[in-house]
Design an enzyme around this catalytic site. Structure first.
Site, PDB file in Angstrom:
ATOM      1  N   ASP A  20     -37.583 -32.195  68.815  1.00  0.00           N
ATOM      2  CA  ASP A  20     -36.453 -31.593  69.540  1.00  0.00           C
ATOM      3  C   ASP A  20     -36.871 -31.067  70.914  1.00  0.00           C
ATOM      4  O   ASP A  20     -36.604 -29.914  71.255  1.00  0.00           O
ATOM      5  CB  ASP A  20     -35.853 -30.446  68.729  1.00  0.00           C
ATOM      6  CG  ASP A  20     -35.561 -30.813  67.290  1.00  0.00           C
ATOM      7  OD1 ASP A  20     -35.162 -31.960  67.061  1.00  0.00           O
ATOM      8  OD2 ASP A  20     -35.747 -29.955  66.395  1.00  0.00           O
TER       9      ASP A  20
ATOM     10  N   GLU B 106     -25.031 -33.809  66.817  1.00  0.00           N
ATOM     11  CA  GLU B 106     -25.719 -32.529  67.008  1.00  0.00           C
ATOM     12  C   GLU B 106     -26.522 -32.586  68.306  1.00  0.00           C
ATOM     13  O   GLU B 106     -26.303 -33.421  69.164  1.00  0.00           O
ATOM     14  CB  GLU B 106     -26.649 -32.264  65.814  1.00  0.00           C
ATOM     15  CG  GLU B 106     -27.666 -33.376  65.573  1.00  0.00           C
ATOM     16  CD  GLU B 106     -28.638 -33.072  64.461  1.00  0.00           C
ATOM     17  OE1 GLU B 106     -28.588 -31.967  63.914  1.00  0.00           O
ATOM     18  OE2 GLU B 106     -29.464 -33.944  64.139  1.00  0.00           O
TER      19      GLU B 106
END
Length: 441
Positions: free
Chosen positions: A36, A202
């Site tokens: 991420d 997301e």
């Protein structure tokens, strides 16, 4: 169980180090799992704020087949090749408002405003904030989370006029304007319309370029996540979906998560894959590849590479397994040690004429007098090193002796003029040879 505990202890020890150095191709973080990645440019350097996957602690009542994240590190680089690990900046045990330790510190972000660095991190379903005077910290976690915001994967867009907007994910992607203090919302939270309504969505990352706003996000359109984007004339929308930035991973890694940054007039896509954990895609590793735009502002699709970006120093270990090109037959890549994947990979040659090309090697001075090669061959074998491509000039001949153990071979090399070159290693026979790295002296 003993082995898992040792791995956990090792990970904790790494986190306690104030500064360590990671030389990289893809993946770029090579001393721990990372995912991420949010990349930001501060003070002429790229600072990387990823999440930190760890093996699930054996003495905790946690899912063993799920993500486990307890803290955040920050990394920096001024050449996208050599990365400095500045250590842990925020950990779940030191968040004053957190009532339950659940190892769920998902994707973070960091921006600079009002003379301070604001680090946004999701934990316990809320978004916390830590502040610092330097991008690498030390960071102080504020006493309360951002009021009115719930969800994960915060991204803060600082617009040209100084206004800030926070994007989060919670089933759908939402956006809200932030007050000038950067810790309170200024108005209602709005769900972004027009985005896909089927499949998980997301990890928002928002940015502005040439007056256009880009909202980029992972989306499960089929079986696993791919990176997509939408565009708008306003930071809060409405956004119109445009296309795909990166297709589903060839490794079948279920997630992808990313950021996009402009550094020294080149755009880059930071993302993750399962390089160091081929059997468990909840332990991921950060990568980076170049990104370009079409004339109309749309994004050209990024094809993931092992080579990544940046120049490799000819005098440091060059890992051919992070290749730019590879022959269709006779050359392959394998882990050096399946029990310890962080040891990296090796290149295997087992057919005459098989080759591997590694691009962008910097000879800061005139080429060295010799070449070191760490290799292994049970039968003995022969390789050649060529400049630029498989048809290039031969600058070294490498005879690998018969051995059951790794051997570092030193061979003479023809003078190479100062400059940046592609290197190509070519097998001269069908005797199997394994190569760990090469290095010029």
């Amino acid at each position: 169980m003993k082995n898992n505990k040792m791995k956990l202890i090792f990970g904790v020890m790494l986190g306690l180090l104030a500064v360590s150095f990671v030389n990289a191709q893809n993946p770029i973080i090579r001393n721990q799992f990372s995912a991420d990645p949010t990349a930001r440019v501060f003070n002429g350097k790229v600072y990387l704020y990823p999440s930190h996957d760890i093996p699930t602690p054996q003495d905790k009542n946690l899912r063993k087949d799920w993500f486990c994240m307890a803290d955040y590190h920050v990394f920096s680089s001024d050449n996208l090749t050599d990365w400095t690990d500045h250590g842990v900046i925020v950990t779940q045990t030191k968040v004053p408002w957190l009532t339950k330790i659940n190892y769920d510190m998902w994707a973070p972000d960091c921006v600079f405003k009002n003379g301070k660095y604001y680090f946004y991190f999701p934990v316990g379903g809320r978004v916390g904030v830590a502040t610092a005077d330097k991008p690498e910290g030390p960071y102080t976690v504020l006493d309360k989370p951002v009021e009115g915001i719930r969800g994960i994967d915060p991204c803060v867009l600082l617009d040209k006029d100084g206004k800030a907007y926070i994007f989060t994910a919670m089933g759908r992607i939402s956006v809200a304007k932030l007050k000038d203090n950067m810790i309170e919302v200024d108005g209602p939270v709005q769900t972004i319309a027009n985005l896909p309504t089927k499949g998980l969505i997301e990890g928002p990352f928002a940015m502005e370029r040439n007056g256009k706003y880009y909202l980029t996000y992972p989306h499960v359109a089929n079986q696993i996540e791919r990176l997509e984007y939408a565009m708008s004339d306003s930071p809060m929308g409405p956004y119109q979906p445009v296309g795909v930035i990166m297709d589903e991973s060839p490794s079948n890694c279920w997630t992808n998560h990313h950021s996009i940054v402009n550094y020294k007039n080149q755009w880059y896509l930071f993302y993750h894959d399962r390089d160091y954990s081929p059997k468990f895609d909840k332990n991921r590793s950060v990568r980076v590849d170049s990104l370009t735009f079409n004339a109309d502002g749309t994004i050209k699709k990024v094809i993931p590479t092992f080579r990544g970006v940046g120049l490799s120093d000819a005098t440091k270990e060059i890992q051919l397994d992070r290749y730019s090109k590879i022959s269709e037959k006779g050359a392959s890549i394998a882990l050096l040690d399946t029990a310890d994947t962080f040891k990296g990979w090796k290149t295997i040659f087992d057919a005459q004429g098989a080759w591997v090309q590694y691009n962008a090697v910097n000879f800061a001075k005139k080429g060295g007098k010799s070449l070191q090669v760490r290799a292994l061959s049970a039968t003995g074998g022969s390789l050649q090193l060529k400049l630029n491509d498989v048809n290039g000039v031969v600058v070294a001949k490498i005879n690998v002796p018969k051995s059951s153990a790794w051997t570092t071979i030193k061979v003479p090399v023809s003078a190479v003029k100062k400059g940046v070159y592609n290197l190509c290693v070519v097998s001269q026979d069908s005797k199997p040879v394994e190569v760990d790295w090469i290095r010029f002296e």
